[in-house]
Structures are given as C-alpha cells and as structure tokens.
Design an enzyme around this catalytic site. Structure first.
Site, PDB file in Angstrom:
ATOM      1  N   CYS B  48       0.878  -1.309   0.005  1.00 60.16           N
ATOM      2  CA  CYS B  48      -0.022   0.039  -0.193  1.00 60.16           C
ATOM      3  C   CYS B  48       0.751   1.305   0.077  1.00 60.16           C
ATOM      4  O   CYS B  48       1.406   1.567   0.972  1.00 60.16           O
ATOM      5  CB  CYS B  48      -0.943   0.040   1.115  1.00 60.16           C
ATOM      6  SG  CYS B  48      -1.697   1.342   1.379  1.00 60.16           S
ATOM      7  N   CYS B  50      -0.337   4.211   0.084  1.00 59.19           N
ATOM      8  CA  CYS B  50      -0.815   5.411   1.083  1.00 59.19           C
ATOM      9  C   CYS B  50      -0.018   5.333   2.379  1.00 59.19           C
ATOM     10  O   CYS B  50       0.014   6.586   2.868  1.00 59.19           O
ATOM     11  CB  CYS B  50      -2.245   5.012   1.419  1.00 59.19           C
ATOM     12  SG  CYS B  50      -3.185   4.855  -0.174  1.00 59.19           S
TER      13      CYS B  50
END
Lengths: 91, 139
Positions: B48, B50
């Site tokens: 991920c 993010c």
C-alpha cells in the site's frame, strides 16, 4: 524505494482511516475509498451503533485506538444524505 | 491476490537490507516468535502506497536508534499470506493492519503502531513513535 506506490489517481483521503459520523448516531471507522454524489465508500469498517453497542462511543474509540479497527464490514457505503461529518481517525 | 514478485522485491529488499529478517513461512514465524524471551519487533510490510511508502523510510530512521529490539523480523501482508496470519496470531488482541509494527517483549505485545498511526504522517513522525517504543522497552 519508497516511491513504489500503486494508488495513482485517487483523492487525498484514499487509503486513509477515517471516522464517518452518520445519521441516527452511527459512527463508522474504515479506510476511505472514494466519495461520489451517492455517498462515501469505506473498506474494512468498524461500526458503533448506540442502539446496538454494549459500550459507549467513547469507550469504543479508546479500544479502537489501542487495538486497531475490528472489522465488521468488508465494505460500507454511507449515503450522501446520511453523512454528518468526516474526519481522519488520526489528525 | 498477491502482486507479481518482481514488483514487490524492492519493498522486501528495502527492509531486509536494514538487517530485518523476513519470515516467509509459518515454520519460520514459529521458529522466530515461539517461546522467545527478550524483545522482538515484527514489521508488517505492505504494498500500500498510502502508508507503506512512509513506513519503510520510518523504519530505516528508527533502526538507527541506540536502543533496538534484540530481534527484528518482517512479514509481507498480502504476499506471504500464511506467514503473515501466523505472525498476527502472536499479536493478541491487536487487530490486523498493514503496514504496522509490533514490539514484543517476552512474547507479549508491549507496543503497536497501527496503520492508522502511519498513514498521512511523515517518516520522521512515524519513526519518532517507534523510537519511543524502543527507548521504553529495549535495552
């Protein structure tokens, strides 16, 4: 190597754990996916419902912040008409 | 579904070159975390962008601290599924999230940095959280 990301083209909150206050006192915490005119889509969601929960919202948040998000719903859509507030879990 | 290995190899390498031992099988996890004394860190790696894009540089910074866990491990969520699930079985009440970092002492979790404490924060902020845990619990 930290530039290796696979989330291009999404809004600022994409992937961020947010708190959504909804109608009838319901509180949802989950990872933001997107907001459309229809509402907000969250992933991996915990829900506090004052009519169903055995603990207060404050107690629920204390446990959630310490132990993490206990996922009850893999996905949840909060309709636009039921949205009261949206904020990051951690500011 | 796991990503192609060639895509995530740089993410594995970014952690492994810090001296963190990657655990890729259930047997490796049990060998590392079963019946241990002292301190052990488990970094739950993630694709991920993010959050993991900040977590790995934060780990690099935190591992420059003078006080460190005696053992340093990682598992890769979403890639090495069984090994990650097994590692999480050692985390007690702490819910799965990735990336995240668990610090164990004598087999009990004494500090945990969740994904929600990583996302949106700078590597320096995340590292400060880790360093605080290391200074509190590690020799």
């Amino acid at each position: 190597m930290s530039g290796h990301v696979f989330h291009p083209g999404h809004d600022e909150l994409h992937g961020v754990t947010v708190v959504v206050e909804a109608a009838e006192g319901r509180t949802l915490v989950g990872r933001w996916h997107e907001q459309t005119p229809r509402g907000v889509l969250l992933h991996d969601v915990a829900v506090h419902d004052p009519l169903k929960s055995a603990v207060s919202k404050e107690e629920w948040f204390v446990k959630l912040r310490k132990f993490g998000v206990a996922v009850e719903l893999k996905h949840a859509v909060v309709p636009a008409g039921q949205l009261l507030d949206i904020r990051r879990l951690v500011e | 579904m796991p990503y192609p290995e060639m895509m995530i190899k740089p993410m594995r390498d970014e952690v492994s070159r810090l001296g963190v031992q990657e655990l890729r099988t259930v047997a490796e996890v049990d060998s590392a975390l079963g019946d241990i004394t002292g301190t052990a860190m488990v970094f739950v790696n993630s694709v991920c962008g993010c959050a993991a894009g900040g977590a790995r540089p934060a780990l690099t910074k935190a591992l420059a601290n003078s006080r460190l866990p005696a053992r340093k491990y990682s598992v890769f969520a979403g890639q090495d599924l069984e090994a990650t699930a097994r590692a999480r079985s050692y985390f007690g009440e702490y819910q799965p999230s990735s990336p995240s970092v668990a610090l164990l002492k004598d087999g009990e979790v004494v500090a945990f940095v969740h994904r929600h404490e990583i996302e949106g924060r700078s590597p320096d902020q995340i590292a400060a959280n880790l360093v605080n845990a290391f200074d509190t619990h590690c020799a």
